[in-house]
Write an enzyme that holds these catalytic residues in place. Structure first.
Site, mmCIF file in Angstrom:
data_model
loop_
_atom_site.group_PDB
_atom_site.id
_atom_site.type_symbol
_atom_site.label_atom_id
_atom_site.label_comp_id
_atom_site.label_asym_id
_atom_site.label_seq_id
_atom_site.Cartn_x
_atom_site.Cartn_y
_atom_site.Cartn_z
ATOM 1 N N GLY A 181 0.816 -1.202 0.000
ATOM 2 C CA GLY A 181 0.000 0.000 0.000
ATOM 3 C C GLY A 181 0.848 1.249 0.000
ATOM 4 O O GLY A 181 2.075 1.202 -0.020
ATOM 5 N N ASP A 297 -11.069 7.194 5.146
ATOM 6 C CA ASP A 297 -10.285 6.479 4.129
ATOM 7 C C ASP A 297 -10.950 5.148 3.803
ATOM 8 O O ASP A 297 -10.287 4.111 3.703
ATOM 9 C CB ASP A 297 -8.859 6.262 4.632
ATOM 10 C CG ASP A 297 -7.898 5.909 3.488
ATOM 11 O OD1 ASP A 297 -8.233 6.190 2.324
ATOM 12 O OD2 ASP A 297 -6.822 5.363 3.766
#
Length: 473
Positions: A181, A297
């Protein structure tokens, strides 16, 4: 001689002797030491005043040495002490007593401080083992570690030794890499034959990464819900930060939808289950937490799927608490394609921003497409912009579905889910529903076998509720 003779010389100065006796009377109570009783002293003074005549040339004074020596011929000695001397002696005695008392109190205080330090030092040494033992009971998964594997406990989370995590991941070898990520790499960690966990490693932590790490630890140590990822512990080693999560065998929703399997493991009922699980997690954050929490998020890569495809929301590095009016204006952060227009343009963040991101996830589940797709002209197109005109057209809607689920659901249910998605991605925040309303709209579309209220019809095979693909390693 039968009467008193006034011519007797012994009586010629009687008044002056009486004056002397009365002058000496107060001294009878201040002499020291005196073994005789006060009455005897007074009698002695009177006797002295009456029967002993001082010389004519000697001045009569109560403090005369001749008087002091004539007061008592016996063993009892009377000493006249000046009041000024007595006050000085009392003052000296008080000073000495105060000094002694202060010294004793100082010694007692020093002893107490020393003892407390020793107990604190011994408590720290013994507390490390006790904290580690307590950490084993924080989560059933932690119980699989030995007490030496955990370095201690901070709050409700275990603190792990870096050497243990390095050994479990084969020194963070690429063969154990699960995902990559923007904020770190996730590795599979083998602690034993029966227990595997996921370790998220952050290297060369910058200020923003450090804040995200602290935020993640802070929130996941307090927020507990079946649809929120479980943080087992963390590790701080130099410039590296590690987060230890319970393993989710089916990876993330992003991997399932956009990975090699292209969503083949996710049937329509399973997709509805994932949507309901995510809505439950958001409802807990928005409605059950005080103050409300905005995740900020929400995206498919932050939705982990366990062995039974239960969805778990993770990555609270950007999470914030809403104000009294559930309205904030903060620095822009998040992922492109999931950001609400009012937050992207004006920096205004509310719980409706999470609802918008949830609508994008619903579109991913329906169509199997990424939130931002590359077009043939090398331009990027938003999934919301592309899908909105077709979502409201019932004739076109079945044609834009993910091929993996096309013709596998009741069209009535499909239209209802599409209507919910359209409401969630409305440009105006006030037009979007609360996540509670979204949840209540989806539960009737989820089969009861998966936790909903829908009774599966006979023509729907039970195999449709199960996955046909093996769990991801």
């Amino acid at each position: 001689m039968d009467g008193l003779c006034t011519d007797d010389p012994a009586f010629s100065f009687l008044p002056s002797r009486l004056v002397l006796a009365f002058a000496l009377l107060p001294l009878a109570f201040t002499v020291a030491p005196c073994k005789a009783r006060p009455g005897h002293a007074i009698a002695a003074l009177l006797d002295l005043a009456v029967w002993h005549r001082p010389p004519a040339d000697a001045p009569v004074s109560p403090f005369s040495p001749s008087v002091a020596t004539a007061l008592s011929p016996g063993p009892s000695v009377i000493q006249i002490i000046h009041h000024q001397d007595l006050n000085k002696r009392i003052l000296v005695a008080l000073i000495v007593a105060s000094a002694l008392l202060f010294g004793v109190l100082s010694l007692v205080f020093c002893f107490w401080i020393s003892r407390r330090r020793r107990l604190k030092a011994s408590g720290k040494k013994g507390g490390q083992n006790s904290d580690a033992a307590q950490g084993l009971a924080l989560n059933p998964a932690i119980g699989k570690f030995s007490s030496s594997a955990i370095g201690g406990k901070q709050g409700s989370l275990a603190v792990f030794e870096y050497q243990l995590l390095a050994a479990a991941t084969n020194h963070f070898a690429e063969s154990n890499l699960l995902s990559e990520g923007g904020d770190g790499l996730v590795y599979k960690a083998h602690f034993s034959e029966k227990f595997v966990a996921a370790v998220k490693k952050l290297d060369n932590v910058r200020l923003d990464s450090q804040r995200g790490f602290e935020n993640e630890v802070n929130w996941l140590s307090k927020v507990k819900h079946p649809n929120i990822a479980t943080l087992l512990g963390y590790c701080i080693h130099g410039e590296s930060r590690c987060l230890l999560y319970e393993m989710t065998q089916n990876g993330s929703l992003e991997e399932q939808l956009h990975g090699p399997s292209r969503g083949s493991a996710l049937t329509w009922p399973l997709r509805m289950k994932i949507a309901v699980d995510v809505a439950k997690a958001l409802e807990f954050l928005h409605e059950r937490c005080s103050p409300p929490v905005v995740h900020r998020d929400l995206k498919s890569s932050n939705l982990l799927l366990d062995l039974d495809f239960n969805a778990k929301l993770c990555d609270f590095g950007l999470a914030v608490t809403a104000g009294n009016q559930n309205k904030l204006k903060i620095k822009l952060a998040g992922s492109v394609g999931y950001l609400a227009p009012e937050y992207l343009c004006d920096g205004k963040l509310t719980d409706k921003s999470d609802v918008y991101a949830f609508g994008v996830i619903l579109l991913e589940l329906l169509m199997g497409k990424k939130p931002v797709e590359e077009t043939t002209t090398a331009q990027r197109q938003s999934l919301v912009t592309w899908a909105m005109p077709q979502l409201t057209d019932r004739a076109k809607l079945p044609n834009i579905l993910d091929p993996a689920i096309r013709d596998t659901m009741d069209l009535k249910h499909l239209y209802q889910v599409a209507a919910v998605a359209v409401l969630c991605v409305q440009p105006e925040p006030s037009y979007r529903p609360l996540i509670t309303d979204v949840l209540h709209s989806l539960i009737p579309l989820l089969p009861s076998e998966l936790g909903g209220s829908l009774r599966v019809s006979e023509n729907l095979s039970a195999e449709a509720l199960k996955t046909s693909a093996e769990p991801l390693d």
